[in-house]
Design a protein around this motif. Sequence first.
Motif: not given
Lengths: 131, 117
Positions: B17-21, B64-81
């Motif tokens: 969802a974060g990637g899409m937003a 707010f929705g954009l911030c939350v989703l974008a942050l969790f998008h970062w968290a998940h992707r960066f974690r694997y990076t």
Amino acid sequence: MTTTTPRLYRKPVPTFWWLQRRSYLLFVLRELSSVFVAWFVVYLLLLVDAVGSGSAEYQRFLSWSSGGWVVALNTIALLFVLLHTVTWFGLAPKAMVVRVRNRRVAPAVIVGAHYLLWGLLTALVLWVVLR
Amino acid sequence: MTNKRSPEPLAWLLFSAGGMAAALLVPVLLFLFGLAFPLGWLPAPDHAYLLSVLRHPLTRLILFGLCVLALFHWAHRFRYTLAHGLRLERFSALIVAICYGAAVLGSGIAAYLLLRV
């Protein structure tokens, strides 16, 4: 005599494996785009805080964000975010299998719908912000 | 037999969802506020108007929705990076705590700033 289970050979992977091939590099760059998405969130919240603090703070924020390093960072961030958008839309038909009347929707239609939605939302933001 | 449910699907859902937003909204916002307005390519909106836009409940909710989703998008992707890209699998637990912890913290800050504006 005890028999030991054979240990599988695991080829050691160098740290910079992603520099060895173009597709690897593109993959890692796409993954790194998330860092710039996070920077955008930080930047947006700084803007919101400045606007909430008054007109003088807002002007100070605009001056700060026109400085060299912020412009450079935002330029790089914009390029990475665009890379993210294009690659994300490119992957969409692989992630979404949409079926209409027992016939699968063509990937081109799904990608097209994503770009259309992107265009509409961009136009909406421009309309709201630019008045 | 106890099947312990993994939070992994939720993390992937937020990532998706974060990637899409982010893909839909970040380019135009970053172009306008990150480059066009600071560099004078376009006239920056005046403070009173921007304040009224930010104070609209719909704007608060969307940002707010954009911030939350974008942050969790970062968290998940960066974690694997970090884990795969830089070969840091052995620090996986620490990386998970830092990435998702930062996303939760950032979401809290976003809520506070967007409500306070």
